[in-house]
Design a protein around this motif. Structure first.
Motif, PDB file in Angstrom:
ATOM      1  N   ILE A 153       0.782  -1.430  -0.111  1.00  0.00           N
ATOM      2  CA  ILE A 153       0.061   0.041  -0.018  1.00  0.00           C
ATOM      3  C   ILE A 153       0.791   1.116  -0.216  1.00  0.00           C
ATOM      4  CG2 ILE A 153      -1.799   1.292   1.322  1.00  0.00           C
ATOM      5  CD1 ILE A 153      -2.822  -1.448   2.266  1.00  0.00           C
ATOM      6  N   SER A 154       2.008   1.300   0.889  1.00  0.00           N
ATOM      7  CA  SER A 154       2.907   2.509   0.841  1.00  0.00           C
ATOM      8  C   SER A 154       3.254   2.492  -0.560  1.00  0.00           C
ATOM      9  CB  SER A 154       3.937   1.969   1.997  1.00  0.00           C
ATOM     10  OG  SER A 154       5.054   2.860   1.868  1.00  0.00           O
ATOM     11  N   GLN A 155       3.874   1.584  -1.229  1.00  0.00           N
ATOM     12  CA  GLN A 155       4.528   1.817  -2.436  1.00  0.00           C
ATOM     13  C   GLN A 155       3.465   2.329  -3.603  1.00  0.00           C
ATOM     14  OE1 GLN A 155       6.238  -2.121  -3.393  1.00  0.00           O
ATOM     15  NE2 GLN A 155       8.186  -1.529  -2.551  1.00  0.00           N
ATOM     16  N   ARG A 156       2.247   1.493  -3.584  1.00  0.00           N
ATOM     17  CA  ARG A 156       1.143   1.905  -4.214  1.00  0.00           C
ATOM     18  C   ARG A 156       0.789   3.546  -4.621  1.00  0.00           C
ATOM     19  NH1 ARG A 156      -3.312  -0.506  -7.089  1.00  0.00           N
ATOM     20  NH2 ARG A 156      -2.382  -2.489  -6.801  1.00  0.00           N
ATOM     21  N   TYR A 157       0.704   4.155  -3.458  1.00  0.00           N
ATOM     22  CA  TYR A 157       0.377   5.437  -3.005  1.00  0.00           C
ATOM     23  C   TYR A 157       1.341   6.335  -2.600  1.00  0.00           C
ATOM     24  CZ  TYR A 157      -4.224   3.072  -3.324  1.00  0.00           C
ATOM     25  OH  TYR A 157      -5.338   2.443  -3.768  1.00  0.00           O
ATOM     26  N   GLN A 161       5.240   3.998   5.190  1.00  0.00           N
ATOM     27  CA  GLN A 161       4.598   2.530   5.947  1.00  0.00           C
ATOM     28  C   GLN A 161       3.986   3.304   6.780  1.00  0.00           C
ATOM     29  OE1 GLN A 161       6.370  -1.076   5.987  1.00  0.00           O
ATOM     30  NE2 GLN A 161       7.538  -0.713   4.015  1.00  0.00           N
ATOM     31  N   SER A 162       4.614   4.007   7.765  1.00  0.00           N
ATOM     32  CA  SER A 162       4.309   4.538   9.127  1.00  0.00           C
ATOM     33  C   SER A 162       2.805   5.214   8.933  1.00  0.00           C
ATOM     34  CB  SER A 162       5.129   5.378   9.770  1.00  0.00           C
ATOM     35  OG  SER A 162       4.680   6.091  10.844  1.00  0.00           O
ATOM     36  N   ASN A 163       2.857   6.330   7.790  1.00  0.00           N
ATOM     37  CA  ASN A 163       1.495   6.799   7.646  1.00  0.00           C
ATOM     38  C   ASN A 163       0.612   5.877   7.310  1.00  0.00           C
ATOM     39  OD1 ASN A 163       2.818   9.395   7.725  1.00  0.00           O
ATOM     40  ND2 ASN A 163       3.010   9.800   5.729  1.00  0.00           N
ATOM     41  N   VAL A 164       0.689   5.039   6.390  1.00  0.00           N
ATOM     42  CA  VAL A 164      -0.397   3.883   6.417  1.00  0.00           C
ATOM     43  C   VAL A 164      -0.985   3.184   7.340  1.00  0.00           C
ATOM     44  CG1 VAL A 164      -0.750   1.534   5.072  1.00  0.00           C
ATOM     45  CG2 VAL A 164       0.527   3.177   3.758  1.00  0.00           C
ATOM     46  N   LYS A 165      -0.069   2.826   8.334  1.00  0.00           N
ATOM     47  CA  LYS A 165      -0.338   2.117   9.654  1.00  0.00           C
ATOM     48  C   LYS A 165      -1.068   3.143  10.351  1.00  0.00           C
ATOM     49  CE  LYS A 165       3.609  -0.817  10.025  1.00  0.00           C
ATOM     50  NZ  LYS A 165       4.935  -1.068  10.964  1.00  0.00           N
TER      51      LYS A 165
END
Length: 186
Positions: A153-157, A161-165
């Motif tokens: 998800i981090s790569q896609r957008y 990763q911290s922001n995704v979590k």
């Protein structure tokens, strides 16, 4: 070809319905199965099983305006059933992690695998997601429908990763409050 036309082929028992469905939705169907099983061969088998199940269930069902959602539900259930069969003696870490994440946001009396499609709960979740930003909606769906990893998800957008979590944590927290206000005991 439009969904309505593909459904008409199913209703007419025209075998072109399968090839047209595969043409339009094959990669997306495989992606859902792969997200659950993490195995390309099994995902392809689930895709084929999905076409068979669609052939058997249309008619009486006529998913004219929502064919992909209909197929998505079928493939997801097939993949989950396959996962249960393949992993009956051990727990799948990804599945456990996702279930654990959502456990705090979904009512305890709801079996996620069997009852998530319950219309009232689905409508409440959809209504909540309508209050989220487009990015939040996409991240939520990628994580809990397609079972994408945090890093994917981090790569896609293009976000950390911290922001995704953090985003997923806040969405689950707000979803819990929204469902509680909607009458669900969590």
């Amino acid at each position: 070809m439009e969904d309505n036309d593909i459904v008409e082929l199913f209703l007419a028992r025209n075998e072109d319905a399968i090839s047209r469905t595969a043409e339009k939705y094959g990669p997306r169907i495989r992606q859902i199965a792969y997200g659950v099983l993490n195995n390309y061969e099994s995902a392809e088998e689930c895709e084929n099983d999905t076409y068979q199940k669609a052939w058997e269930s249309i008619p009486p069902n006529e998913p004219r305006e929502h064919l992909f959602s209909y197929l998505g539900r079928i493939v997801r259930n097939i993949a989950l059933n396959r996962l249960k069969a393949e992993e009956s003696k051990k727990r799948n870490a990804i599945r456990c992690e996702l279930t654990h994440e959502m456990k705090e946001s979904i009512p305890a009396n709801v079996n996620i695998e069997a009852d998530i499609l319950h219309r009232e709960l689905r409508d409440l979740i959809e209504a909540y997601l309508d209050t989220c930003s487009e990015l939040q909606q996409k991240v939520f769906v990628r994580r809990y429908w397609y079972w994408d990893s945090i890093s994917a998800i981090s790569q896609r957008y293009g976000i950390s990763q911290s922001n995704v979590k953090t985003m997923l944590f806040r969405i689950r927290k707000d979803l819990k409050m929204y469902l509680t206000q909607g009458g669900y005991d969590i």
